[in-house]
Design an enzyme around this catalytic site. Structure first.
Site, PDB file in Angstrom:
ATOM      1  N   GLY A 101     -11.498  -4.180  -0.154  1.00 42.08           N
ATOM      2  CA  GLY A 101     -11.165  -4.575   1.215  1.00 42.08           C
ATOM      3  C   GLY A 101     -12.171  -4.047   2.220  1.00 42.08           C
ATOM      4  O   GLY A 101     -13.101  -3.316   1.864  1.00 42.08           O
ATOM      5  N   GLY A 160      -7.258   0.805   0.521  1.00 40.68           N
ATOM      6  CA  GLY A 160      -6.590   0.434   1.769  1.00 40.68           C
ATOM      7  C   GLY A 160      -5.205  -0.113   1.492  1.00 40.68           C
ATOM      8  O   GLY A 160      -4.702  -0.053   0.363  1.00 40.68           O
ATOM      9  N   ASP A 175      -2.204  -3.262   3.195  1.00 45.84           N
ATOM     10  CA  ASP A 175      -1.840  -4.238   4.234  1.00 45.84           C
ATOM     11  C   ASP A 175      -0.696  -3.700   5.079  1.00 45.84           C
ATOM     12  O   ASP A 175      -0.629  -3.974   6.276  1.00 45.84           O
ATOM     13  CB  ASP A 175      -1.479  -5.573   3.577  1.00 45.84           C
ATOM     14  N   GLU A 230      -6.140  -3.329  -8.733  1.00 48.38           N
ATOM     15  CA  GLU A 230      -5.882  -2.134  -7.908  1.00 48.38           C
ATOM     16  C   GLU A 230      -4.777  -1.288  -8.538  1.00 48.38           C
ATOM     17  O   GLU A 230      -4.863  -0.053  -8.582  1.00 48.38           O
ATOM     18  CB  GLU A 230      -5.492  -2.558  -6.486  1.00 48.38           C
ATOM     19  N   LYS A 282      -1.404  -0.550  10.372  1.00 49.90           N
ATOM     20  CA  LYS A 282      -0.801  -0.810   9.050  1.00 49.90           C
ATOM     21  C   LYS A 282       0.500  -0.020   8.813  1.00 49.90           C
ATOM     22  O   LYS A 282       1.204  -0.272   7.854  1.00 49.90           O
ATOM     23  CB  LYS A 282      -1.802  -0.436   7.943  1.00 49.90           C
TER      24      LYS A 282
HETATM   25  C1  5RP Z   1      -6.955  -5.973  -1.316  1.00 50.20           C
HETATM   26  C2  5RP Z   1      -6.066  -4.997  -0.662  1.00 50.20           C
HETATM   27  C3  5RP Z   1      -6.596  -4.284   0.555  1.00 50.20           C
HETATM   28  O1  5RP Z   1      -6.485  -2.927   0.345  1.00 50.20           O
HETATM   29  C4  5RP Z   1      -5.791  -4.678   1.753  1.00 50.20           C
HETATM   30  O2  5RP Z   1      -5.795  -6.086   1.862  1.00 50.20           O
HETATM   31  C5  5RP Z   1      -6.344  -4.049   3.030  1.00 50.20           C
HETATM   32  O3  5RP Z   1      -7.585  -4.602   3.306  1.00 50.20           O
HETATM   33  P1  5RP Z   1      -8.406  -4.237   4.610  1.00 50.20           P
HETATM   34  O4  5RP Z   1      -8.900  -2.852   4.436  1.00 50.20           O
HETATM   35  O5  5RP Z   1      -9.514  -5.265   4.634  1.00 50.20           O
HETATM   36  O6  5RP Z   1      -7.479  -4.385   5.794  1.00 50.20           O
HETATM   37  O7  5RP Z   1      -4.957  -4.756  -1.045  1.00 50.20           O
HETATM   38  O8  5RP Z   1      -6.314  -6.641  -2.366  1.00 50.20           O
END
Ligand code: 5RP
Length: 219
Positions: free
Chosen positions: A29, A82, A84, A103, A121
């Site tokens: 991410g 990271g 969401d 992940e 988040k």
């Molecule tokens: C990818 C993920 C990322 O960790 C999540 O989407 C957060 O991404 P970003 O740091 O771009 O906000 O789970 O599959």
């Protein structure tokens, strides 16, 4: 501070959780990209990285960081990734970048999940962000119907095939009050490869980027 500046801040702060001489687990991410760029500054002091996606692998290798096959690694001290959404217990929704299955595999190798995120988040209850679920292509309708029975509206992420050849369903309208229970339930549905609830593999530490600096939450 902009969201990008907050991501850079926590990406840099995560270096404190990388133990010299060890293999580090690397997520996927835009926030992790900042971490990878920071990790490059200590690439000669680590034994390498285990990566959770082709995209992260490319970025790590572009910095000259050695990427190891996850099958060759038994245990890693820390996995940096990271989210969401993250709640006040360290439970997360992940998979916005479609990398949730790998992940979870790398998180499972790790002693500690260190989440890096900007303050947008942090939530009270998971579910406002549509829940990503990786599904075997022939099961998308069947799995969608099961979510509908729980009040969720599953939408196929068009044009996306994961690194494992799976599809992604994004499930809208869920309020996930029991993350562990829901993760266990959905994991058992035939055709589900992985669900983007990280409760069993929740974060133990979250480095949260705020306008006042990096806030460290421990769970
Ligand atoms: C990818 C993920 C990322 O960790 C999540 O989407 C957060 O991404 P970003 O740091 O771009 O906000 O789970 O599959």
């Amino acid at each position: 501070m902009t969201q990008d500046e907050l991501k850079a801040l926590v990406g840099q702060a995560a270096l404190a959780y990388v133990q010299p001489g060890t293999v580090v687990g690397v997520g996927t991410g835009s926030t992790v990209n900042c971490f990878i760029d920071a990790l490059a500054t200590m690439k000669d002091r680590i034994a390498g990285a285990v990566s959770s996606s082709e995209k992260s692998t490319q970025r790590l290798q572009s910095h000259g960081i050695v990427v190891l096959d996850s099958n060759s690694v038994e245990r890693i001290p820390a996995y940096i990734d990271g989210a969401d959404e993250i709640d006040h217990g360290g439970h997360m929704i992940k998979g916005g970048g479609a990398a949730l299955t790998r992940e979870k595999i790398v998180a499972d190798l790790a002693d500690r999940f260190i989440c890096i995120a900007d303050e947008s988040k942090l939530v009270t209850t998971l579910g406002r962000f549509p829940l990503p679920v990786e599904v075997v292509p022939m099961a998308t309708s069947q799995v969608s119907r099961r979510f509908a029975a729980l009040g969720g509206n599953a939408v196929l992420r068009e044009g996306v095939i994961t690194d494992n050849g799976g599809c992604i369903l994004d499930v809208h309208g869920l309020s996930i009050t029991d993350p562990l229970g829901m993760e266990q339930e959905v994991n058992q549905w035939p055709g589900v490869v992985a669900v983007g609830i990280f409760a069993r593999h929740r974060a133990r530490v979250c480095l949260l980027g705020t306008s006042q600096g990096v806030k460290t939450l421990s769970f």
